[in-house]
Design a protein around this motif. Structure first.
Motif, PDB file in Angstrom:
ATOM      1  N   GLU A 274       0.869  -1.428   0.116  1.00 14.78           N
ATOM      2  CA  GLU A 274       0.163   0.122   0.283  1.00 14.78           C
ATOM      3  C   GLU A 274       0.856   0.946   0.448  1.00 14.78           C
ATOM      4  OE1 GLU A 274       0.029  -0.836   4.825  1.00 14.78           O
ATOM      5  OE2 GLU A 274      -1.372  -2.231   2.597  1.00 14.78           O
TER       6      GLU A 274
ATOM      7  N   ALA B 199       1.436  -0.351  -6.002  1.00 15.68           N
ATOM      8  CA  ALA B 199       0.012  -0.074  -4.450  1.00 15.68           C
ATOM      9  C   ALA B 199      -1.299   0.121  -5.600  1.00 15.68           C
ATOM     10  CB  ALA B 199       0.705   0.997  -3.334  1.00 15.68           C
TER      11      ALA B 199
ATOM     12  N   THR C 133      -6.271  -1.546   2.681  1.00 13.83           N
ATOM     13  CA  THR C 133      -5.718  -2.344   2.307  1.00 13.83           C
ATOM     14  C   THR C 133      -7.022  -3.808   1.815  1.00 13.83           C
ATOM     15  OG1 THR C 133      -4.332  -2.119   4.603  1.00 13.83           O
ATOM     16  CG2 THR C 133      -4.735  -4.541   4.422  1.00 13.83           C
TER      17      THR C 133
END
Length: 154
Positions: free
Chosen positions: A72, A120, A125
Motif C-alpha cells: 500500500e 499499490a 488494504t
C-alpha cells in the motif's frame, strides 16, 4: 517475458479465485504475440507463520526475476502507465517479472529491499484474494492496451 503473481496463502475456491484464473488465462492468450506470458499464479504456503518465513518463499519464487512488491506504500499507476512500465521492462530484456503479495501482516523488509519496484492499489488494504484478482485483471488490461485492443477505454 514471463509473468507471475506470487501470493502468500491459498486462493480458495471462491469467485475471486475463479476471476484471477480467468484473467490469467486471458492475459496468457492475448500476451503471446507481444512476448508477454504466460501469466502464472503462484500460491505460497509457509510452514511457519510470520513475515520471515513468507519472505523466504517469496524470494525463492522470484529468484532471477524482476521483483515488484505489491504494497500500500508503493507506487500507483494509471492502467496505461502500468502497461507502459511492463512493456519497458520487457523491452529492456527482462525475462521474468514477478509481482508479490504478502501475508496478513504485509511484506517483510527483506522483500521490499529485494524488489526493484513497487505497486499499490491505493492506500487501502485489500483482501489477498481480491488483490490477486485485481492484479491479474490489470495485467490482462496491460496486455490489451499494448495490443491496441478496445478493452481499455481512456
Amino acid at each position: 517475458m514471463k509473468l507471475a503473481i506470487a501470493a502468500i496463502g491459498k486462493p480458495g475456491r471462491g469467485p475471486e479465485a475463479a476471476l484471477a484464473d480467468d484473467y490469467a488465462r486471458r492475459a496468457t492468450l492475448a500476451g503471446r504475440p507481444l512476448g508477454l506470458g504466460p501469466l502464472e499464479l503462484v500460491d505460497l504456503e509457509p510452514r511457519k507463520s510470520g513475515k520471515a518465513p513468507e519472505a523466504e518463499l517469496i524470494l525463492a519464487a522470484a529468484e532471477g526475476a524482476h521483483l515488484i512488491a505489491c504494497d500500500e506504500r508503493g507506487k500507483t499507476y494509471s492502467s496505461r502507465a502500468f502497461a507502459d512500465h511492463v512493456a519497458t521492462l520487457r523491452d529492456q530484456g527482462e525475462r521474468r517479472l514477478v509481482f508479490c503479495i504478502g501475508g496478513a501482516d504485509g511484506l517483510d523488509e527483506s522483500v521490499r529491499r529485494a524488489a526493484r519496484s513497487t505497486l499499490a492499489f491505493g492506500p487501502q488494504t485489500w483482501p489477498h484474494a481480491l488483490a490477486r484478482a485485481m492484479l491479474a485483471e490489470q495485467l490482462y488490461r496491460a496486455v490489451t492496451i499494448l495490443s491496441g485492443s478496445p478493452y481499455h477505454r481512456d
